[in-house]
Scaffold this motif. Structure first.
Motif, short mmCIF file in Angstrom:
data_model
loop_
_atom_site.label_atom_id
_atom_site.label_comp_id
_atom_site.label_asym_id
_atom_site.label_seq_id
_atom_site.Cartn_x
_atom_site.Cartn_y
_atom_site.Cartn_z
N PHE A 9 0.84 -1.21 0.00
CA PHE A 9 0.00 0.00 0.00
C PHE A 9 0.87 1.26 0.00
O PHE A 9 0.62 2.20 -0.76
CB PHE A 9 -0.92 0.01 1.23
N ALA A 10 1.91 1.27 0.86
CA ALA A 10 2.78 2.45 0.97
C ALA A 10 3.48 2.75 -0.35
O ALA A 10 3.54 3.90 -0.80
CB ALA A 10 3.80 2.24 2.08
N LEU A 11 4.02 1.71 -0.99
CA LEU A 11 4.78 1.91 -2.22
C LEU A 11 3.87 2.23 -3.41
O LEU A 11 4.22 3.03 -4.27
CB LEU A 11 5.63 0.67 -2.51
N MET A 43 7.66 5.72 6.19
CA MET A 43 8.45 6.78 5.55
C MET A 43 9.90 6.33 5.32
O MET A 43 10.51 6.68 4.31
CB MET A 43 8.42 8.05 6.41
N GLU A 44 10.44 5.55 6.26
CA GLU A 44 11.79 5.02 6.08
C GLU A 44 11.82 4.07 4.89
O GLU A 44 12.75 4.11 4.06
CB GLU A 44 12.28 4.29 7.33
N ARG A 49 14.15 4.63 1.60
CA ARG A 49 15.17 3.66 1.20
C ARG A 49 14.94 3.20 -0.24
O ARG A 49 15.90 3.06 -1.01
CB ARG A 49 15.14 2.45 2.13
N VAL A 50 13.70 2.93 -0.59
CA VAL A 50 13.38 2.47 -1.94
C VAL A 50 13.72 3.54 -2.96
O VAL A 50 14.35 3.27 -4.00
CB VAL A 50 11.90 2.06 -2.04
N LYS A 51 13.33 4.78 -2.70
CA LYS A 51 13.61 5.88 -3.63
C LYS A 51 15.11 6.05 -3.81
O LYS A 51 15.60 6.23 -4.94
CB LYS A 51 12.99 7.18 -3.11
N ALA A 52 15.86 6.01 -2.71
CA ALA A 52 17.31 6.17 -2.78
C ALA A 52 17.95 5.05 -3.59
O ALA A 52 18.85 5.28 -4.40
CB ALA A 52 17.90 6.22 -1.37
#
Length: 228
Positions: free
Chosen positions: A19-21, A109-110, A114-117
């Motif tokens: 859901f978050a992603l 949010m972490e 992390r995924v975006k980075a």
């Protein structure tokens, strides 16, 4: 739109991650076991894998090893997720080819950060040189192989990536911070010692050509054609 595979046997945690992603614009597919994950790989390759260590049918560490042996997933970013908290567990996962490591419980949010980075780091321009040469060391990007004096040199995934980074930047000092960010993707105190050990074993495996890798005290490492 990046595709992310979430491999997590706890359905409630998988749903939260999915859901978050999805909410920030990624395509996400979830899998409760390794078998379903492997089947999906044959249909479509993901841009990133979020992988739990403890799965019902196969250990996550074993999955990482297999992904790094496959030509089509050797460079796919992998973030491992586990309840284990000891440094040795983290180092083991990173050494066999994982790019980052998250310990449960973690915040949404972490996870997104992390995924975006990780996706930013993996979105590199196409590398032009397929063969890197320095001294008597040859690195073949396409074959993912290294040769020293025309003899195959067996390296771990992290050793290979470390050597490739140093050879790509031949003649230029690569700082410890850059190496940790590019090769391990995280920054914690224990990883600095792991870098030193990887440099040591890499030099040993390169034998007489290992002296091409020089330490720049308090800065990082440089690799050029002059032996010491």
């Amino acid at each position: 739109m990046a595709l992310i595979y979430v491999v997590e046997d706890d359905k409630s945690i998988q749903e939260i991650e999915t859901f978050a992603l999805t909410n920030v614009g990624y395509r996400v597919e979830g899998f409760l076991c390794a078998a379903d994950f492997y089947e999906a790989l044959d249909r479509e390759l993901p841009d990133l894998v979020l992988l739990d260590v403890m799965l019902p049918d196969e250990d996550g560490l074993s999955i990482v090893k297999k992904l790094r042996l496959r030509k089509d997933t050797v460079t796919t970013p992998i973030i491992m997720v586990t309840a284990k908290t000891t440094e040795i567990d983290k180092v083991k996962g990173l050494d066999i080819g994982a790019d980052d490591y998250m310990t449960k419980p973690f915040g949404v949010m972490e996870l997104i950060s992390r995924v975006k980075a990780m996706l930013r780091r993996s979105a590199k321009p196409e590398e032009k040189e397929k063969i890197l040469r320095l001294g008597n060391v040859v690195l073949d990007r396409e074959k993912h192989a290294v040769f020293v004096n025309d003899v195959p040199c067996e390296l771990t995934y992290k050793e290979y990536e470390l050597l490739k980074l140093l050879m790509t930047n031949a003649g230029i000092v690569t700082t410890r911070e850059v190496i940790l960010d590019r090769i391990w993707g995280i920054d914690f105190e224990g990883e600095s010692r792991t870098l030193d050990m990887h440099i040591k074993t890499l030099r040993q495996k390169l034998k007489e050509e290992g002296s091409l890798i020089k330490t720049v005290r308090n800065v990082g490492y440089i690799m050029n054609g002059d032996k010491v």
